[in-house]
Design a protein around this motif. Structure first.
Motif, PDB file in Angstrom:
ATOM      1  N   PHE A 169       6.026   6.405 -27.289  1.00  0.00           N
ATOM      2  CA  PHE A 169       5.261   5.992 -28.473  1.00  0.00           C
ATOM      3  C   PHE A 169       5.806   4.685 -29.029  1.00  0.00           C
ATOM      4  O   PHE A 169       5.047   3.760 -29.315  1.00  0.00           O
ATOM      5  N   VAL A 170       7.118   4.582 -29.201  1.00  0.00           N
ATOM      6  CA  VAL A 170       7.725   3.361 -29.735  1.00  0.00           C
ATOM      7  C   VAL A 170       7.477   2.193 -28.788  1.00  0.00           C
ATOM      8  O   VAL A 170       7.145   1.081 -29.221  1.00  0.00           O
ATOM      9  N   VAL A 175      10.564   3.109 -37.167  1.00  0.00           N
ATOM     10  CA  VAL A 175       9.220   3.371 -36.659  1.00  0.00           C
ATOM     11  C   VAL A 175       8.830   4.793 -37.052  1.00  0.00           C
ATOM     12  O   VAL A 175       9.527   5.755 -36.702  1.00  0.00           O
ATOM     13  N   LYS A 205       4.368   6.099 -44.511  1.00  0.00           N
ATOM     14  CA  LYS A 205       5.121   4.934 -45.007  1.00  0.00           C
ATOM     15  C   LYS A 205       5.020   4.800 -46.526  1.00  0.00           C
ATOM     16  O   LYS A 205       6.042   4.734 -47.223  1.00  0.00           O
ATOM     17  N   HIS A 211       2.149  -2.260 -40.997  1.00  0.00           N
ATOM     18  CA  HIS A 211       1.691  -1.723 -39.708  1.00  0.00           C
ATOM     19  C   HIS A 211       1.687  -2.835 -38.660  1.00  0.00           C
ATOM     20  O   HIS A 211       1.293  -2.626 -37.513  1.00  0.00           O
ATOM     21  N   GLU A 231      10.521   8.067 -35.813  1.00  0.00           N
ATOM     22  CA  GLU A 231      10.571   8.177 -34.357  1.00  0.00           C
ATOM     23  C   GLU A 231      11.794   7.465 -33.794  1.00  0.00           C
ATOM     24  O   GLU A 231      12.430   7.937 -32.866  1.00  0.00           O
ATOM     25  N   CYS A 277       0.943   7.661 -41.452  1.00  0.00           N
ATOM     26  CA  CYS A 277       2.217   8.144 -40.879  1.00  0.00           C
ATOM     27  C   CYS A 277       3.240   8.512 -41.952  1.00  0.00           C
ATOM     28  O   CYS A 277       4.259   9.120 -41.639  1.00  0.00           O
ATOM     29  N   GLY A 330       4.569   1.594 -38.997  1.00  0.00           N
ATOM     30  CA  GLY A 330       3.786   2.687 -38.427  1.00  0.00           C
ATOM     31  C   GLY A 330       2.317   2.520 -38.741  1.00  0.00           C
ATOM     32  O   GLY A 330       1.929   1.673 -39.547  1.00  0.00           O
ATOM     33  N   GLY A 331       1.498   3.338 -38.110  1.00  0.00           N
ATOM     34  CA  GLY A 331       0.063   3.281 -38.326  1.00  0.00           C
ATOM     35  C   GLY A 331      -0.340   3.965 -39.618  1.00  0.00           C
ATOM     36  O   GLY A 331       0.475   4.555 -40.332  1.00  0.00           O
ATOM     37  N   PHE A 390       3.886   1.169 -29.295  1.00  0.00           N
ATOM     38  CA  PHE A 390       3.525   0.713 -30.634  1.00  0.00           C
ATOM     39  C   PHE A 390       4.126  -0.657 -30.940  1.00  0.00           C
ATOM     40  O   PHE A 390       3.511  -1.474 -31.628  1.00  0.00           O
ATOM     41  N   ARG A 432       6.096   8.072 -37.328  1.00  0.00           N
ATOM     42  CA  ARG A 432       4.994   8.748 -36.639  1.00  0.00           C
ATOM     43  C   ARG A 432       4.844  10.156 -37.204  1.00  0.00           C
ATOM     44  O   ARG A 432       5.803  10.928 -37.174  1.00  0.00           O
ATOM     45  N   GLU A 433       3.695  10.433 -37.773  1.00  0.00           N
ATOM     46  CA  GLU A 433       3.365  11.773 -38.262  1.00  0.00           C
ATOM     47  C   GLU A 433       4.444  12.328 -39.186  1.00  0.00           C
ATOM     48  O   GLU A 433       4.888  13.461 -39.045  1.00  0.00           O
TER      49      GLU A 433
END
Length: 375
Positions: A232-233, A209, A45, A195, A216, A43, A39-40, A236, A211-212
């Motif tokens: 999103f997936v 994955v 991780k 990431h 996800e 998020c 993930g970015g 990404f 997200r926030e």
């Protein structure tokens, strides 16, 4: 907890101040599995990893290791070491001392420590480096020493927080293969965060994955790449085109499954759902006129001169070529769809007969590669 399950997270939440970082994540990891949290930035991780290690306390939820709840246990009672991006080696100690330090703290006999250090160095292919200082090592060698230090105590699992992030591209790719080899040889569970989508796809048995503060999608590399659950997936992981339109026709196929005709503002294209495919499972819920969103990978997208296709059908989405670029061994062609929205098609090679400004027809190589996703 199943016999193969080593780690379980149950509804973990965490806030920093008023900001929610984890929103009730649950995860089951099997013994010997290589699982990656992808993930970015921001998020959740690293926070997830630190809660597993005991370096951070969850606001709520429970952590289990090998069937035992360790939610409130300190890190030294979990036997799950963490490997960091910055290596965290003691500069005043040599390689052997760094690797054996945790065993020394546990008051293990000197003979046992020497043996563990030698075995760990052999596993990471650094035998004979015992007396070197960290300052005398390359970045890749330092990362191997950090790995050797973690495995010297024979942990049941290891946590790796972007351990290859400080390495150059070529060395990072070499170390990806080394880490996977080491994990398979030892049979230790790896919980890895990155990431970098390529890194995750190369190394992992499963990918989560993020997200926030939520997972996800969780699945194998092929599931994440070929059957993304959300837009999103799809965006990404890999390069995907997201197209929104509606179902205007459905036709059963003789071999099972069905063919769905997808209407986009720029034209029509087919979505083939073979029997047993993920789209076929959802297919019966599609109704005439129902809105649908598709993800199509750039390598499955085709751009051809405007007009009917080779079979004489007037199908595909109308677009105009807007750009061509060469990157990473692939030519990328962008096109603006009629009515708005841009798509990208990629192919091996360095050029294409298509010209900037040329009218084209957008389609996909195999209709089953257009995957319905949630917005």
């Amino acid at each position: 907890m199943s016999a193969a399950e080593l780690l379980r997270l149950e509804e973990i939440t965490k806030r920093f101040g008023t900001t929610p970082v984890l929103r009730g994540v649950s995860l089951s990891v099997n013994a010997g599995e290589f699982i990656t949290l992808l993930g970015g930035s921001g998020c959740g991780k690293t926070t997830t990893l630190r809660i597993i290690a005991g370096l951070e306390k969850a606001d709520s939820g429970r952590v289990f290791i090998a069937g035992e709840e360790v939610t409130h246990k300190p890190p030294n009672e979990r036997n799950i070491p963490m490997v960091f991006q910055n290596y965290a080696l003691f500069p005043h100690m040599n390689v052997g001392e760094n690797i054996g330090y945790s065993l020394k703290l546990k008051k293990r006999p000197k003979k046992e420590i020497r043996k563990a250090v030698g075995e760990a160095l052999a596993l990471v292919r650094l035998s004979g480096y015992e007396h070197r200082r960290p300052s005398e090592l390359s970045g890749g060698q330092k990362q191997r020493v950090a790995m050797a230090r973690a495995i010297a105590g024979r942990p049941q699992a290891m946590l790796l927080d972007e351990p290859l992030g400080a390495l150059d591209l070529q060395l990072r790719r070499e170390m990806q293969l080394e880490l996977k080899r080491l994990q398979e040889q030892l049979g230790i569970t790896f919980i890895y965060i990155t990431h970098d989508q390529e890194e995750a796809l190369t190394m992992s048995d499963r990918i989560a994955v993020m997200r926030e503060g939520l997972f996800e999608q969780l699945g194998s590399a092929s599931e994440i790449y070929d059957r993304p659950r959300t837009a999103f997936v799809a965006r990404f992981v890999g390069n995907a085109n997201i197209l929104s339109g509606a179902v205007v026709d459905r036709k059963p196929l003789p071999e099972g499954g069905e063919c769905i005709v997808f209407q986009h503002p720029a034209g029509r294209e087919r979505l083939l759902c073979p029997a047993g495919a993920s789209c076929a499972k959802a297919g019966p819920s599609y109704e005439q006129g129902q809105k649908i969103t598709l993800a199509v990978r750039s390598e499955y997208m085709e751009l051809s001169p405007a007009g009917k296709d080779s079979s004489g059908e007037d199908r595909g989405l109308a677009a105009t070529v807007t750009g061509k670029s060469f990157a990473g061994g692939q030519l990328r062609i962008t096109a603006l769809l009629k009515g708005g929205g841009e798509v990208t098609a990629s192919r091996h090679g360095i050029d294409s007969p298509l010209k900037i400004g040329q009218a084209v027809r957008v389609s996909w190589k195999c209709e089953s590669h257009a995957v319905p996703v949630e917005d």
